[in-house]
Design a protein around this motif. Sequence first.
Motif, PDB file in Angstrom:
ATOM      1  N   PHE A  28       8.729  -3.769  -4.854  1.00  0.00           N
ATOM      2  CA  PHE A  28       8.727  -4.119  -3.431  1.00  0.00           C
ATOM      3  C   PHE A  28      10.152  -4.053  -2.908  1.00  0.00           C
ATOM      4  CE2 PHE A  28       5.142  -6.038  -5.558  1.00  0.00           C
ATOM      5  CZ  PHE A  28       4.080  -5.612  -4.765  1.00  0.00           C
ATOM      6  N   ASP A  29      10.332  -3.276  -1.833  1.00  0.00           N
ATOM      7  CA  ASP A  29      11.673  -2.805  -1.473  1.00  0.00           C
ATOM      8  C   ASP A  29      12.333  -3.535  -0.320  1.00  0.00           C
ATOM      9  OD1 ASP A  29      10.122  -1.921   0.603  1.00  0.00           O
ATOM     10  OD2 ASP A  29      10.461   0.222   0.257  1.00  0.00           O
ATOM     11  N   GLY A  30      11.726  -4.615   0.197  1.00  0.00           N
ATOM     12  CA  GLY A  30      12.349  -5.331   1.306  1.00  0.00           C
ATOM     13  C   GLY A  30      12.203  -4.649   2.646  1.00  0.00           C
ATOM     14  N   ASN A  31      11.362  -3.612   2.732  1.00  0.00           N
ATOM     15  CA  ASN A  31      11.118  -2.941   4.006  1.00  0.00           C
ATOM     16  C   ASN A  31      10.062  -3.725   4.769  1.00  0.00           C
ATOM     17  OD1 ASN A  31      10.602  -1.261   6.148  1.00  0.00           O
ATOM     18  ND2 ASN A  31       9.604   0.346   4.937  1.00  0.00           N
ATOM     19  N   PHE A  32      10.497  -4.454   5.804  1.00  0.00           N
ATOM     20  CA  PHE A  32       9.578  -5.295   6.547  1.00  0.00           C
ATOM     21  C   PHE A  32       9.091  -4.636   7.830  1.00  0.00           C
ATOM     22  CE2 PHE A  32      12.052  -8.859   4.343  1.00  0.00           C
ATOM     23  CZ  PHE A  32      11.173  -8.853   3.268  1.00  0.00           C
ATOM     24  N   GLU A  33       9.319  -3.330   7.935  1.00  0.00           N
ATOM     25  CA  GLU A  33       8.747  -2.543   9.038  1.00  0.00           C
ATOM     26  C   GLU A  33       8.115  -1.295   8.415  1.00  0.00           C
ATOM     27  OE1 GLU A  33      11.686  -1.827  12.015  1.00  0.00           O
ATOM     28  OE2 GLU A  33      12.048  -3.959  12.387  1.00  0.00           O
ATOM     29  N   ALA A  34       7.020  -1.528   7.709  1.00  0.00           N
ATOM     30  CA  ALA A  34       6.463  -0.508   6.819  1.00  0.00           C
ATOM     31  C   ALA A  34       5.378   0.363   7.447  1.00  0.00           C
ATOM     32  CB  ALA A  34       5.897  -1.187   5.567  1.00  0.00           C
ATOM     33  N   MET A  35       5.191   0.280   8.767  1.00  0.00           N
ATOM     34  CA  MET A  35       4.090   1.035   9.362  1.00  0.00           C
ATOM     35  C   MET A  35       4.270   2.546   9.189  1.00  0.00           C
ATOM     36  SD  MET A  35       1.182   0.348  10.645  1.00  0.00           S
ATOM     37  CE  MET A  35       1.224  -1.217  11.499  1.00  0.00           C
ATOM     38  N   ASP A  36       5.502   3.046   9.246  1.00  0.00           N
ATOM     39  CA  ASP A  36       5.733   4.478   9.024  1.00  0.00           C
ATOM     40  C   ASP A  36       5.329   4.879   7.604  1.00  0.00           C
ATOM     41  OD1 ASP A  36       6.659   4.758  11.582  1.00  0.00           O
ATOM     42  OD2 ASP A  36       8.792   4.770  11.040  1.00  0.00           O
ATOM     43  N   VAL A  37       5.580   3.996   6.651  1.00  0.00           N
ATOM     44  CA  VAL A  37       5.171   4.246   5.262  1.00  0.00           C
ATOM     45  C   VAL A  37       3.651   4.353   5.190  1.00  0.00           C
ATOM     46  CG1 VAL A  37       5.130   3.284   2.929  1.00  0.00           C
ATOM     47  CG2 VAL A  37       7.201   3.106   4.319  1.00  0.00           C
ATOM     48  N   VAL A  38       2.962   3.452   5.879  1.00  0.00           N
ATOM     49  CA  VAL A  38       1.492   3.460   5.880  1.00  0.00           C
ATOM     50  C   VAL A  38       0.966   4.732   6.545  1.00  0.00           C
ATOM     51  CG1 VAL A  38      -0.564   2.266   6.732  1.00  0.00           C
ATOM     52  CG2 VAL A  38       1.354   0.951   5.808  1.00  0.00           C
ATOM     53  N   ALA A  77      -2.954   4.442 -14.966  1.00  0.00           N
ATOM     54  CA  ALA A  77      -2.081   5.338 -14.211  1.00  0.00           C
ATOM     55  C   ALA A  77      -2.761   6.677 -13.956  1.00  0.00           C
ATOM     56  CB  ALA A  77      -0.765   5.542 -14.957  1.00  0.00           C
ATOM     57  N   ALA A  78      -3.523   7.164 -14.930  1.00  0.00           N
ATOM     58  CA  ALA A  78      -4.250   8.421 -14.759  1.00  0.00           C
ATOM     59  C   ALA A  78      -5.326   8.285 -13.682  1.00  0.00           C
ATOM     60  CB  ALA A  78      -4.880   8.844 -16.080  1.00  0.00           C
ATOM     61  N   THR A  79      -6.007   7.125 -13.647  1.00  0.00           N
ATOM     62  CA  THR A  79      -7.006   6.876 -12.603  1.00  0.00           C
ATOM     63  C   THR A  79      -6.361   6.856 -11.226  1.00  0.00           C
ATOM     64  OG1 THR A  79      -8.438   5.602 -14.088  1.00  0.00           O
ATOM     65  CG2 THR A  79      -8.686   5.191 -11.730  1.00  0.00           C
ATOM     66  N   LEU A  80      -5.243   6.165 -11.116  1.00  0.00           N
ATOM     67  CA  LEU A  80      -4.552   6.092  -9.831  1.00  0.00           C
ATOM     68  C   LEU A  80      -4.083   7.460  -9.375  1.00  0.00           C
ATOM     69  CD1 LEU A  80      -2.412   2.859 -10.451  1.00  0.00           C
ATOM     70  CD2 LEU A  80      -4.523   3.041  -9.131  1.00  0.00           C
ATOM     71  N   GLU A  81      -3.560   8.244 -10.299  1.00  0.00           N
ATOM     72  CA  GLU A  81      -3.072   9.583  -9.951  1.00  0.00           C
ATOM     73  C   GLU A  81      -4.211  10.475  -9.480  1.00  0.00           C
ATOM     74  OE1 GLU A  81      -0.758  12.874  -9.294  1.00  0.00           O
ATOM     75  OE2 GLU A  81      -0.110  10.806  -9.649  1.00  0.00           O
ATOM     76  N   ALA A  82      -5.361  10.360 -10.124  1.00  0.00           N
ATOM     77  CA  ALA A  82      -6.490  11.243  -9.814  1.00  0.00           C
ATOM     78  C   ALA A  82      -7.191  10.875  -8.514  1.00  0.00           C
ATOM     79  CB  ALA A  82      -7.494  11.226 -10.968  1.00  0.00           C
ATOM     80  N   HIS A  83      -7.231   9.594  -8.179  1.00  0.00           N
ATOM     81  CA  HIS A  83      -8.118   9.149  -7.101  1.00  0.00           C
ATOM     82  C   HIS A  83      -7.429   8.466  -5.927  1.00  0.00           C
ATOM     83  CE1 HIS A  83     -11.627  10.074  -9.553  1.00  0.00           C
ATOM     84  NE2 HIS A  83     -11.053   9.442 -10.560  1.00  0.00           N
ATOM     85  N   TYR A  84      -6.170   8.104  -6.060  1.00  0.00           N
ATOM     86  CA  TYR A  84      -5.536   7.280  -5.036  1.00  0.00           C
ATOM     87  C   TYR A  84      -4.133   7.767  -4.686  1.00  0.00           C
ATOM     88  CZ  TYR A  84      -9.025   3.732  -6.504  1.00  0.00           C
ATOM     89  OH  TYR A  84     -10.176   3.057  -6.816  1.00  0.00           O
ATOM     90  N   VAL A  85      -3.734   7.438  -3.475  1.00  0.00           N
ATOM     91  CA  VAL A  85      -2.326   7.388  -3.091  1.00  0.00           C
ATOM     92  C   VAL A  85      -1.981   5.902  -3.027  1.00  0.00           C
ATOM     93  CG1 VAL A  85      -0.677   7.775  -1.233  1.00  0.00           C
ATOM     94  CG2 VAL A  85      -2.334   9.573  -1.855  1.00  0.00           C
ATOM     95  N   THR A  86      -0.904   5.511  -3.687  1.00  0.00           N
ATOM     96  CA  THR A  86      -0.582   4.089  -3.831  1.00  0.00           C
ATOM     97  C   THR A  86       0.766   3.766  -3.197  1.00  0.00           C
ATOM     98  OG1 THR A  86      -1.786   4.023  -5.934  1.00  0.00           O
ATOM     99  CG2 THR A  86      -0.273   2.203  -5.482  1.00  0.00           C
ATOM    100  N   ARG A  87       0.791   2.682  -2.420  1.00  0.00           N
ATOM    101  CA  ARG A  87       2.048   2.214  -1.840  1.00  0.00           C
ATOM    102  C   ARG A  87       2.144   0.689  -2.002  1.00  0.00           C
ATOM    103  NH1 ARG A  87       2.505   6.835  -2.024  1.00  0.00           N
ATOM    104  NH2 ARG A  87       3.206   8.317  -0.435  1.00  0.00           N
ATOM    105  N   PHE A  88       3.363   0.237  -2.263  1.00  0.00           N
ATOM    106  CA  PHE A  88       3.646  -1.191  -2.358  1.00  0.00           C
ATOM    107  C   PHE A  88       4.272  -1.639  -1.037  1.00  0.00           C
ATOM    108  CE2 PHE A  88       3.599   0.365  -6.701  1.00  0.00           C
ATOM    109  CZ  PHE A  88       2.888  -0.630  -7.370  1.00  0.00           C
ATOM    110  N   ILE A  89       3.665  -2.650  -0.411  1.00  0.00           N
ATOM    111  CA  ILE A  89       4.131  -3.150   0.883  1.00  0.00           C
ATOM    112  C   ILE A  89       4.692  -4.553   0.682  1.00  0.00           C
ATOM    113  CG2 ILE A  89       3.489  -3.694   3.251  1.00  0.00           C
ATOM    114  CD1 ILE A  89       3.276  -0.708   2.554  1.00  0.00           C
ATOM    115  N   ASP A  90       5.967  -4.728   1.005  1.00  0.00           N
ATOM    116  CA  ASP A  90       6.639  -6.002   0.806  1.00  0.00           C
ATOM    117  C   ASP A  90       6.276  -6.958   1.949  1.00  0.00           C
ATOM    118  OD1 ASP A  90       8.427  -8.100   0.266  1.00  0.00           O
ATOM    119  OD2 ASP A  90       9.954  -6.719  -0.488  1.00  0.00           O
ATOM    120  N   VAL A  91       5.684  -8.103   1.603  1.00  0.00           N
ATOM    121  CA  VAL A  91       5.299  -9.083   2.627  1.00  0.00           C
ATOM    122  C   VAL A  91       6.203 -10.313   2.608  1.00  0.00           C
ATOM    123  CG1 VAL A  91       2.900  -8.323   2.672  1.00  0.00           C
ATOM    124  CG2 VAL A  91       3.559 -10.178   1.117  1.00  0.00           C
TER     125      VAL A  91
END
Length: 278
Positions: A28-38, A77-91
């Motif tokens: 989690f990267d401390g980005n508290f304006e993450a809408m562009d990431v989403v 990790a293989a499941t996530l790579e095959a089926h998802y795009v994953t992002r961590f959102i710092d709250v």
Amino acid sequence: MRLAALFAVLILIVAGPARADDEHPRPFDGNFEAMDVVDAALAEALAADKRLILVLGANWCHDSRGLAHHFEDAELAATLEAHYVTRFIDVGWRDQNHDVMRRFGVAAIYATPTVFVIDPADETLLNRAERNVWGSAYSTPIEEARVWFVRWADAVPATGGLVESSLVYQSMMIEIDIFEEEEGDRLAAAYRDVGAWRLADEADRPETYRDLDREVEQWRRNLPRDVAQLRQEARAMMIGALNARAEGEAFTVETIAALDAENPDLALRFRPHQSERW
């Protein structure tokens, strides 16, 4: 000597998990304006025909880091790579990036991490009823994580049965959703206040800061339980009313239609959090 040996063992038992926790990722990267990431992640998931996972958490939270550690497991990790795009959102301290939560119809989170599984085509939050299950990720076996993320790779929310088809029941669910949204808005405001006080000098905090902090923590724990209880009460009331109308027979589509036409007053008991500040 025996006491010294026992003390050394106790130190190892206590310190062992702490050292393991220190080795877990801090994504989690401390980005508290993450809408562009989403926005970018939704576009990437749509183009790749994958689902989007948003992990709402923070590096201070050992369960958030525990889930990130699970994501390092080769099979998962293989499941996530095959089926998802994953992002961590710092709250932050649950007081940041509330606009991301609201975009997907969630007023405030109850647990860190909270996991959103999203269909990028229409931005539907697919796992709304299960979004809080990873609040104990640190102590959840990796086997459960593997199964859960495989299931949500193509799972859709259940549409329900006869009870769920009732318009009376659906109106009760809407009432509960409105209650949760209103309480969630108040809780989110409390998170923001507590987060600001946490960073402030002690002289700039309310004298009752610690009591208020404990109040918000208890509120956070109680609200999801209250909402779950309301849903159980609504279903129990509906089944009771349908059984009474069916007079001992199995209820049918016709029973549902007759009850909806009668539109009985099945009153839920809403209990808002009592607070002088929020």
